[in-house]
Design a protein around this motif. Structure first.
Motif, PDB file in Angstrom:
ATOM      1  N   GLU A 135       2.253   7.253  -5.782  1.00 31.18           N
ATOM      2  CA  GLU A 135       2.152   6.159  -6.738  1.00 31.18           C
ATOM      3  C   GLU A 135       3.432   6.025  -7.555  1.00 31.18           C
ATOM      4  O   GLU A 135       3.840   4.921  -7.904  1.00 31.18           O
ATOM      5  N   LEU A 173       4.034  -2.380  -2.077  1.00 27.80           N
ATOM      6  CA  LEU A 173       2.952  -3.359  -1.970  1.00 27.80           C
ATOM      7  C   LEU A 173       2.091  -3.078  -0.738  1.00 27.80           C
ATOM      8  O   LEU A 173       0.868  -3.243  -0.783  1.00 27.80           O
ATOM      9  N   LEU A 199      -0.345  -0.477  -1.598  1.00 25.91           N
ATOM     10  CA  LEU A 199      -1.415  -1.038  -2.416  1.00 25.91           C
ATOM     11  C   LEU A 199      -2.374  -1.855  -1.565  1.00 25.91           C
ATOM     12  O   LEU A 199      -3.602  -1.796  -1.752  1.00 25.91           O
ATOM     13  N   GLU A 200      -1.844  -2.641  -0.641  1.00 22.35           N
ATOM     14  CA  GLU A 200      -2.686  -3.424   0.265  1.00 22.35           C
ATOM     15  C   GLU A 200      -3.604  -2.513   1.081  1.00 22.35           C
ATOM     16  O   GLU A 200      -4.795  -2.799   1.255  1.00 22.35           O
ATOM     17  N   SER A 238      -4.613   0.570   0.348  1.00 22.65           N
ATOM     18  CA  SER A 238      -5.629   1.176  -0.525  1.00 22.65           C
ATOM     19  C   SER A 238      -6.711   0.168  -0.887  1.00 22.65           C
ATOM     20  O   SER A 238      -7.901   0.501  -0.919  1.00 22.65           O
ATOM     21  N   LEU A 239      -6.314  -1.077  -1.155  1.00 21.42           N
ATOM     22  CA  LEU A 239      -7.289  -2.103  -1.500  1.00 21.42           C
ATOM     23  C   LEU A 239      -8.192  -2.419  -0.318  1.00 21.42           C
ATOM     24  O   LEU A 239      -9.401  -2.616  -0.487  1.00 21.42           O
ATOM     25  N   PHE A 279      -6.053  -1.035  -9.575  1.00 27.01           N
ATOM     26  CA  PHE A 279      -5.311  -1.833  -8.604  1.00 27.01           C
ATOM     27  C   PHE A 279      -4.548  -2.954  -9.304  1.00 27.01           C
ATOM     28  O   PHE A 279      -3.363  -3.184  -9.047  1.00 27.01           O
ATOM     29  N   GLY A 310      -1.607  -1.642 -11.305  1.00 27.91           N
ATOM     30  CA  GLY A 310      -0.487  -1.285 -10.444  1.00 27.91           C
ATOM     31  C   GLY A 310       0.227  -2.488  -9.884  1.00 27.91           C
ATOM     32  O   GLY A 310       1.437  -2.446  -9.628  1.00 27.91           O
ATOM     33  N   LEU A 311      -0.493  -3.591  -9.735  1.00 27.67           N
ATOM     34  CA  LEU A 311       0.095  -4.789  -9.150  1.00 27.67           C
ATOM     35  C   LEU A 311       0.892  -5.601 -10.158  1.00 27.67           C
ATOM     36  O   LEU A 311       1.935  -6.166  -9.826  1.00 27.67           O
ATOM     37  N   THR A 317       1.508 -10.670  -2.888  1.00 26.24           N
ATOM     38  CA  THR A 317       1.026 -10.293  -4.221  1.00 26.24           C
ATOM     39  C   THR A 317      -0.100 -11.215  -4.661  1.00 26.24           C
ATOM     40  O   THR A 317      -1.129 -10.763  -5.197  1.00 26.24           O
TER      41      THR A 317
END
Length: 372
Positions: free
Chosen positions: A78, A215, A218-219, A221-222, A259, A262-263, A300
């Motif tokens: 992270e 990103l 993050l994608e 993990s989401l 989330f 973080g974004l 994003t």
């Protein structure tokens, strides 16, 4: 690990610009320059749409042009702890704006380390990049990822060409003088792997790649999170119950908030243009050309829309749980009132009987004793 090669076909999916990843091999799979020219893209990225634009460079080498070399970007955590970075990085490393620059690693490579948990390697193979992550960055990681996200690009150097990204290939060549000399590296190291003439151009491209790979993490993990809650609407439809208790649901809502933070709210977010580029138009063009090619802003927005939808679903389920909890509380209160009434009748029964029938106290007690 999961890896993306920035020379690959676009998958038509929803959303179409969410990049797909291929498994990261644990064995070295780097190709020589000849193989690279013949290899077709292995995964899908937006750059595949313009990949053909790099064919003239790839297929027509010139005496002044270097061989094609890799640019590897990794997201392993992270974030990295800045204090530990200062002590763990090689002694010749320098702070360069929002990154740490390692001017030489391995045989002929360099590394840019960003605080958002990513690093970008120029001229390094996969094995050398993994060794850098393992030996140098592991102690600095905060929130290590279960699987590192990677992106792969390529570059050539040619002093007779202008620095640019052409298709899916970065050409490092001529650059304009800096508008503000204070933005240059303070103390050039004696023996950098790639020189300092295009250093800030490499930095600008690296920063854009860093954002894209962060990103991607993050994608991923989401997507895992959305998969974990995908059955909640179905459970609600079939049973009338969400299938999660209150604590579990609140934890899911906390994950969504994390989330979104973080974004959008971290210092190294995905929307703002770094301060450096306000005074350096050419560097800004390098940064924005890579950011645009990787469709960072569109991705994003897509992630934000997914988070918004998931938040609405979770809020609805939370409201149902709140109503269910309120209903149970009402039943408990009614039960307590009933118990209180029974106790009061037992304690005040004789007096209430006398008052109801207008009897003297002694006669009401005899009457009650006969009834028992």
């Amino acid at each position: 690990m999961s890896q993306r090669t920035l020379r690959s076909p676009v998958l038509v999916s929803l959303p179409s610009f969410v990049l797909r990843l291929r498994p990261f091999s644990t064995s070295g799979d780097s190709k020589d320059a000849g193989d690279t020219l013949k290899q077709k893209p292995k995964a899908s990225t937006p750059l595949r749409r313009t990949a053909s634009a790099s064919l003239p460079i790839r297929s027509n080498p010139t005496p002044t042009r270097s061989s094609i070399q890799p640019v590897l970007t990794y997201a392993t955590a992270e974030r990295y702890l800045p204090i530990r970075l200062r002590t763990c990085l090689p002694s010749d490393s320098q702070k360069l704006h929002d990154a740490w620059w390692v001017p030489r690693w391995g045989e002929n490579g360099e590394v840019f380390v960003f605080g958002n948990g990513t690093f970008v390697c120029w001229g390094l193979g996969e094995e050398e990049a993994r060794q850098f992550a393992k030996k140098v960055l592991t102690p600095c990681e905060i929130g290590s990822l279960h699987e590192a996200e990677t992106e792969e690009l390529e570059f050539v150097t040619d002093p007779n060409e202008n620095t640019r990204i052409q298709g899916d290939l970065i050409i490092l060549g001529r650059v304009a003088p800096l508008q503000d000399p204070a933005n240059a590296v303070i103390a050039p190291p004696p023996n950098p792997s790639l020189g300092t003439a295009t250093l800030l151009a490499r930095y600008a491209y690296s920063q854009a790649l860093s954002r894209s790979t962060a990103l991607s993490a993050l994608e991923e993990s989401l997507d895992d999170y959305l998969s974990s809650v995908a059955q909640l609407p179905h459970s609600l439809e079939k049973t009338g119950k969400p299938g999660l208790n209150r604590e579990a649901l609140i934890k899911k809502l906390g994950s969504l908030m994390k989330f979104r933070q973080g974004l959008n709210l971290n210092r190294e977010n995905f929307s703002d243009t770094p301060d450096l580029y306000w005074t350096e138009p050419e560097l800004e063009s390098f940064f924005k050309s890579m950011t645009g090619a990787l469709e960072v802003q569109a991705r994003t927005n897509a992630v934000n829309e997914k988070i918004t939808y998931a938040t609405e679903v979770q809020s609805t389920l939370r409201q149902l749980l709140t109503e269910s909890s309120a209903h149970r509380m009402e039943l408990v209160i009614i039960a307590l009132i009933a118990v209180e009434v029974i106790i009061a009748l037992i304690r005040e029964g004789p007096e209430l009987y006398r008052m109801a029938f207008g009897l003297p106290k002694e006669e009401s007690e005899r009457s009650l004793s006969r009834t028992h």
